[in-house]
Design a protein around this motif. Structure first.
Motif, PDB file in Angstrom:
ATOM      1  N   THR A  67     -16.754  18.880  43.890  1.00  0.00           N
ATOM      2  CA  THR A  67     -15.382  18.203  43.628  1.00  0.00           C
ATOM      3  C   THR A  67     -16.492  16.355  43.602  1.00  0.00           C
ATOM      4  OG1 THR A  67     -14.636  17.894  46.050  1.00  0.00           O
ATOM      5  CG2 THR A  67     -13.521  19.226  43.966  1.00  0.00           C
TER       6      THR A  67
ATOM      7  N   SER B 212     -16.734  12.573  42.014  1.00  0.00           N
ATOM      8  CA  SER B 212     -17.064  11.218  41.629  1.00  0.00           C
ATOM      9  C   SER B 212     -17.710  10.550  41.281  1.00  0.00           C
ATOM     10  CB  SER B 212     -15.952  10.199  42.511  1.00  0.00           C
ATOM     11  OG  SER B 212     -14.777  10.377  43.321  1.00  0.00           O
TER      12      SER B 212
ATOM     13  N   ASP C 211     -13.384   9.740  38.204  1.00  0.00           N
ATOM     14  CA  ASP C 211     -12.576  10.166  39.346  1.00  0.00           C
ATOM     15  C   ASP C 211     -11.874  11.681  39.721  1.00  0.00           C
ATOM     16  OD1 ASP C 211     -12.972   6.998  40.386  1.00  0.00           O
ATOM     17  OD2 ASP C 211     -11.192   6.705  38.816  1.00  0.00           O
ATOM     18  N   HIS C 212     -12.004  11.753  40.564  1.00  0.00           N
ATOM     19  CA  HIS C 212     -11.653  12.949  40.655  1.00  0.00           C
ATOM     20  C   HIS C 212     -11.632  14.369  40.116  1.00  0.00           C
ATOM     21  CE1 HIS C 212      -9.027  11.515  43.336  1.00  0.00           C
ATOM     22  NE2 HIS C 212      -8.408  10.805  42.525  1.00  0.00           N
TER      23      HIS C 212
END
Length: 152
Positions: free
Chosen positions: A39, A41, A85-86
């Motif tokens: 995960t 950014s 993002d994400h």
């Protein structure tokens, strides 16, 4: 040849033969069947040269995990500024978390204005990294480069 020299030569040959004849235990490499999940950014820019940096977390099915730094560099016919993002990534064909770190080959075509999404498959030897994410920005072009995952 004297009896003493003959006996010494025979002993040396037998000793060397015994060393060669001892079978070594088979060595098996750990199978590369662990899957890891990233995960992250990321934000970056490009004007012919492409640069992005970010951070994230890698978690593997075997319980290993690490906080990571991500750097993407490359070049091509590109222009823009963007942020993801994400983002997520699935990493396959690894024996453990140490196989995750390093440089992955990256190539792609980007086209995004304001809200955009991305999906790419990167490789590092037999290890594959499938990325997906959404974000904001403007980015247009075609580029090649590397996507590096390192310890944070």
């Amino acid at each position: 040849m004297s009896k003493h020299t003959l006996a010494l030569t025979a002993a040396l040959l037998l000793g060397a033969g015994a060393l060669v004849a001892v079978p070594a235990a088979p060595v098996h490499a750990a199978e590369a069947n662990v899957k890891c999940h990233l995960t992250f950014s990321l934000s970056g820019w490009s004007i012919l040269y492409k640069h992005a940096e970010g951070s994230g977390t890698v978690r593997c099915e075997n319980g290993q995990q690490a906080e990571v730094k991500i750097v993407m560099i490359g070049g091509g016919l590109t222009a823009g500024k963007y942020r993801i993002d994400h983002g997520t990534g699935d990493i396959t064909h690894v024996r453990g978390i140490d196989d995750v770190f390093g440089d992955y080959a990256q190539a792609g075509a980007e086209a995004g204005v304001v809200k955009s999404g991305t999906a790419q498959v990167l490789t590092k030897g037999t290890t594959s990294l499938a990325l997906a994410g959404h974000g904001e920005g403007i980015n247009l072009g075609v580029s090649v480069g590397k996507f590096t995952i390192s310890h944070r």
